[in-house]
Design an enzyme around this catalytic site. Structure first.
Site, short mmCIF file in Angstrom:
data_model
loop_
_atom_site.label_atom_id
_atom_site.label_comp_id
_atom_site.label_asym_id
_atom_site.label_seq_id
_atom_site.Cartn_x
_atom_site.Cartn_y
_atom_site.Cartn_z
N ASP A 351 84.83 117.61 -0.90
CA ASP A 351 84.95 116.66 0.18
C ASP A 351 84.67 115.60 0.00
O ASP A 351 83.83 114.99 -1.13
CB ASP A 351 83.98 117.34 1.29
N GLU A 387 89.49 116.05 -1.98
CA GLU A 387 90.05 115.50 -0.81
C GLU A 387 90.04 113.92 -0.94
O GLU A 387 89.06 113.40 -1.34
CB GLU A 387 88.92 115.78 0.42
#
Length: 708
Positions: A351, A387
Site C-alpha cells: 500500500d 501501489e
C-alpha cells in the site's frame, strides 16, 4: 506465581518461547528503562500479574528471559525516557505498549483518554503529560508456539504471466456464504472451507490477494460514529494476523488458523498474497494515541519534521514510518521474512509503496528499502506488487519501480473506463494498455507482466456500480456525493442506480462483459475484485472503507449467475491461450520465418491503422491481429510455445458496425470464440461466413484461426 528475570539475549526481537521459558527483546534506542508487564485473564477482562524490569541492554535492545512462561502468556511493555515532543521524544511509562514484534495480539483497542500520552483537552495539547494508566484499555501481546505441521507445503511459485489475482476481504468474501457454517463465517477458517476453495477453483483464479490482515486499529473518530475501519489499512502489529478474523480465539489460535488457511489454499493450487501497510501506523499524528511505536522510540520509528514535534505525512494517515533508520527498516524486513518463512505466504501488495521509496522529501530515486529487498534471498523470490503512489509531492511513481516488481496500473483502469464509457481520443491509450503498457514498463529489464491490470479495486465502484451510477452515493459515510464521473469515470447506461428498464439492464450486463473481456484480452496480470463476477453492488458507494455491513459483504443469495458463468468460461479460455499471457513485448513487425507481424492494428474497414486514425477524437472502434506463432518464448521444458491466431474486434460506439477481416493477408478459416453481445465464450467456436463480421454497439468479438 513468582517470576524472575535472567539476562536472556537481544536476538530475536519479540517474545520467543524455547520450551522452558520466554526471551523478551525490545529495541528502544533512546529509552532509559523498560518494564515487562505480564497479564492474566479473569472473565472477559485482564489484570496485571507482574511487572519485571528488563535490566540488560545490548546496543539499543533491552532484553530478559523469564523461565517458566508458556505460550498464551499475555504481556506488554512500559518504556521510560524523556517526554520532550519538541525534540521527538514521547516516552510515557504510564502507557502500556504492544510489542512491535508481537506474533499475536489478544483483543482490540477500547478507546479512552488514557491511551494518549498527553492530557486530552489540555490547553498545551500534546505538550502536556498524562499520568493516567492505559493498561485496562489496551489489547495485549501474546506469546505463541510457532510450531505447525505444514505437511510438506512448499511455495507454488506460479509465474506472473500465468497468474490471475482475486482481491478479497476475509470477512466480506465469506460472511454471508450459505454453505459455510455460521460459526466460522468471516474468518480465515471460512476461506479454507471446502465450499470456498471449490468456488475459487471453479472460477479459475490462481492467487487470492487478501486486504490487510495485519492487526489493525479502528480510528477513534470512526468508533465515536459507530463505524469501524472495515478495510484495515491502519496497522498496529506487522507480525500478527488480526484477531477479528479468527474463529479459534485470540491467544495464539489466530496464528494456527491462518496457517491452516494458507495450507488449504496451496493444496488447491492457489497462492496467497497479502496487502500490507508498511507506510504508516495506527498511531496517527502528534495528537494520536500512544499504543506501540510512539512509546517505544518515537524518534526512531517515524519521519519527523525539522521541528521534531510534528510528523511527515506522505500517507494521509498522520504519520510515515521512517525506513531510513536501521531499526525500522529491519522491522519491515523481519516482518516480510516472517510471513514468507513462517506463514508461507506467496507475495505482497504494498500500500502506498512510493512512501517507502522516499529519501528525505522526494521520490526521485528509489530508496534503500528497495535495494535491500532486491538483495534479500528470501523476500526477492516472492511476488512483490507496488501501489505506485502516495499523497506527497511527486508521489505518483507508476513505471519507476525496479526489475522484479509489478505495479497496480491505475492508467490501465482509467483508460479502459474511458474507452467503454465513450470518451474521445483514447484509441492510442487503449492500444498501449492492451499491450501491457510498454510506455510505462519497457525499461530496466521489465516485462509485460509488470503491469497488474484492473478495472475495479476495493477502492471505488464495484463492476456493477461502474455501469449503474454516474455519481457516488456515500450517504452511509456522511460524505459529499457530487464528484461524479470526473472521479469514477463511470457511466450509468441511461438511468442512475436501480431500474426496471430492460434496455438499460441489457446494456449494463453487456458493459460488464466488455470490461472483463478486455481485461482478459490484455497483456499483463489481470486482477478482479471478489464479487464483481457475481454482480455485487455497494449501492453506488465508492468508498466503503468504514462499512462493515451489507454494503460491503458479498450477497451470495442474489448473485448474477449469468455473469458468473461468463467469467468462469472467460478465465478458463484465457488460461488456455498463451497468446494473451506473453512473457515478451510485442515487436509489431514481421517475424523471421513467419512472414506476418506478431501484432497488427486495423480499422473496421480492414485497412491498417494510420497515425491519423489513432488521434481521431471520434474513433471508438478498432481490430487487433495476434500471431500465435510469434510468441518467441519456450515452456518449462524448453519447447517453443505456439498458439492459434486471434483477431480482436472492439466497438465502443453506440451503433453497430461491420468489420472486414483482411483475409488476403491473414487467410480464412476464422471462427468466433467470444461475443459479449451474445454472452458467448466457447473453445469450440462458430465458423465465420465470408470476410465481414457485424458488431453491435458496445461489443467485443474475438475470432480465432487455428494453427496446425
Amino acid at each position: 506465581m513468582e517470576y524472575r528475570v535472567i539476562p536472556g539475549g537481544p536476538f530475536p526481537l519479540g517474545a520467543t518461547w524455547d520450551g522452558k521459558g520466554v526471551n523478551f527483546a525490545l529495541h528502544a534506542a533512546h529509552a532509559t528503562g523498560v518494564e515487562l508487564c505480564l497479564y492474566e485473564k479473569y472473565g472477559k477482562r485482564t489484570r496485571e500479574s507482574a511487572r519485571l524490569r528488563l535490566g540488560e541492554r545490548s546496543h539499543h535492545v533491552w532484553h530478559g528471559y523469564v523461565p517458566g512462561l508458556r505460550p498464551g502468556q499475555l504481556y506488554g511493555y512500559r518504556v521510560d525516557g524523556p517526554y520532550e515532543p519538541q525534540n521527538g521524544h514521547r516516552f510515557n511509562k504510564n502507557k502500556l505498549l504492544l510489542d512491535p514484534y508481537a506474533k499475536a495480539i489478544s483483543g482490540t483497542v477500547h478507546w479512552h483518554d488514557s491511551l494518549f500520552g498527553y492530557k486530552v483537552g489540555h490547553r498545551d495539547g500534546d505538550l502536556s503529560f498524562s499520568k493516567t494508566d492505559s493498561g485496562n484499555f489496551m489489547p495485549k501481546s501474546v506469546v505463541i508456539d510457532g510450531s505447525f505441521d505444514w505437511e510438506n507445503d512448499a511455495p507454488l511459485r506460479i509465474p506472473y504471466h500465468k497468474s490471475i489475482i482475486y482481491e478479497a476481504h476475509v470477512k466480506g468474501l465469506t460472511y454471508r456464504h450459505p454453505d459455510i457454517p455460521e460459526s466460522i463465517r468471516g474468518t480465515y477458517a471460512a476461506i479454507a472451507h471446502p465450499a470456498m476453495i471449490r468456488y475459487l477453483q471453479d472460477l479459475g483464479i490462481t492467487a487470492i490477494e487478501l486486504m490487510p490482515v495485519h492487526h489493525f486499529v479502528d480510528e477513534r473518530f470512526l468508533a465515536d460514529r459507530g463505524l469501524v475501519n472495515y478495510w484495515g489499512y491502519n496497522t498496529i502489529g506487522f507480525f500478527a494476523p488480526d484477531v477479528r478474523y479468527s474463529s479459534s480465539g485470540g491467544n495464539g489460535g489466530q496464528v494456527r488458523e491462518f496457517k491452516e488457511m494458507v495450507k488449504a489454499l496451496h493444496q488447491a493450487g492457489i497462492e496467497v498474497i497479502l496487502d500490507v501497510v508498511y507506510n504508516h501506523t495506527a498511531e496517527g499524528n502528534q495528537m494520536g494515541a500512544t499504543l506501540c511505536f510512539r512509546g517505544a522510540d518515537n524518534l526512531d520509528y517515524y519521519r519527523l519534521t525539522e521541528d521534531a514535534r510534528y510528523y511527515m505525512d506522505y500517507t494521509g494517515c498522520g504519520n510515515t514510518l521512517n525506513v531510513m533508520t536501521p531499526n525500522t527498516l529491519r522491522m519491515i524486513m523481519d516482518s516480510l521474512r516472517y510471513w514468507i518463512l513462517e506463514m508461507h505466504v506467496d507475495g505482497f501488495r504494498f500500500d502506498l509503496a512510493a512512501a517507502l521509496a522516499r529519501e528525505f522529501h522526494d521520490v526521485d530515486r528509489l530508496g534503500s528499502f528497495f535495494d535491500i529487498i532486491h538483495q534479500d534471498p528470501v523476500i526477492s523470490q516472492v511476488k512483490l506488487i507496488a501501489e505506485p503512489w502516495d499523497i506527497g509531492e511527486g508521489g505518483y511513481q507508476v513505471g519507476r519501480f525496479p526489475a522484479g516488481w509489478a505495479e497496480w496500473n491505475g492508467k490501465y483502469r482509467d483508460t479502459m473506463r474511458d474507452y467503454w464509457r465513450g470518451a474521445g481520443s483514447v484509441l492510442g491509450e487503449f492500444a498501449l494498455r492492451l499491450t501491457g503498457s510498454p510506455d510505462l514498463y519497457f525499461n530496466d529489464f521489465r516485462h509485460p507482466f509488470a503491469s497488474i491490470n484492473f478495472v475495479t479495486a476495493h477502492d471505488g465502484f464495484t463492476l456493477r456500480d461502474l455501469v449503474s451510477y454516474n455519481d457516488k452515493h456515500n450517504e452511509a459515510n456522511n460524505e459529499n456525493n457530487n464528484d461524479g464521473e470526473s472521479h469514477n469515470r463511470s457511466w450509468n447506461c441511461g438511468a442512475e442506480g436501480p431500474t426496471d428498464d430492460p434496455e438499460v439492464l441489457q446494456l449494463r450486463a453487456r458493459q460488464q462483459r466488455n470490461f472483463m473481456a478486455t481485461l482478459f484480452l490484455s497483456q499483463g496480470v489481470p486482477m478482479i475484485v471478489a464479487g464483481d463476477e457475481l454482480g455485487r453492488t455497494q449501492g453506488g458507494n465508492n468508498n466503503a472503507y468504514c462499512q462493515d455491513n451489507e454494503i460491503s459483504w458479498i450477497d451470495w443469495e442474489h448473485q448474477d449467475k449469468g455473469l458468473l458463468a461468463f467469467m468462469q468460461k472467460l478465465i478458463h479460455f484465457y488460461r488456455s491461450h498463451p497468446v494473451f499471457t506473453r512473457k515478451r513485448w510485442f515487436k509489431g513487425q514481421p517475424i523471421k520465418g513467419v512472414g506476418v507481424e506478431d501484432i497488427a492494428w486495423f480499422q473496421p474497414s480492414g485497412e491498417e491503422m494510420s497515425e491519423e486514425n489513432w488521434t481521431n477524437d471520434f474513433a471508438k472502434s478498432l481490430a487487433v491481429f495476434l500471431n500465435g506463432k510469434a510468441l518467441r518464448t519456450v515452456d518449462e521444458q524448453g519447447n517453443p510455445v505456439h498458439d492459434d491466431n486471434f483477431y480482436l474486434l472492439f466497438n465502443a460506439h453506440f451503433d453497430g458496425i461491420d468489420f472486414h477481416i483482411p483475409q488476403a493477408r491473414y487467410g480464412a478459416g476464422w471462427e468466433k470464440v467470444i461475443d459479449t453481445s451474445a454472452d458467448y465464450v466457447s473453445e469450440e467456436g462458430t465458423p465465420i461466413e465470408g470476410d465481414v463480421v457485424h458488431l453491435f454497439g458496445r461489443t467485443v468479438i474475438v475470432l480465432r484461426q487455428k494453427n496446425p
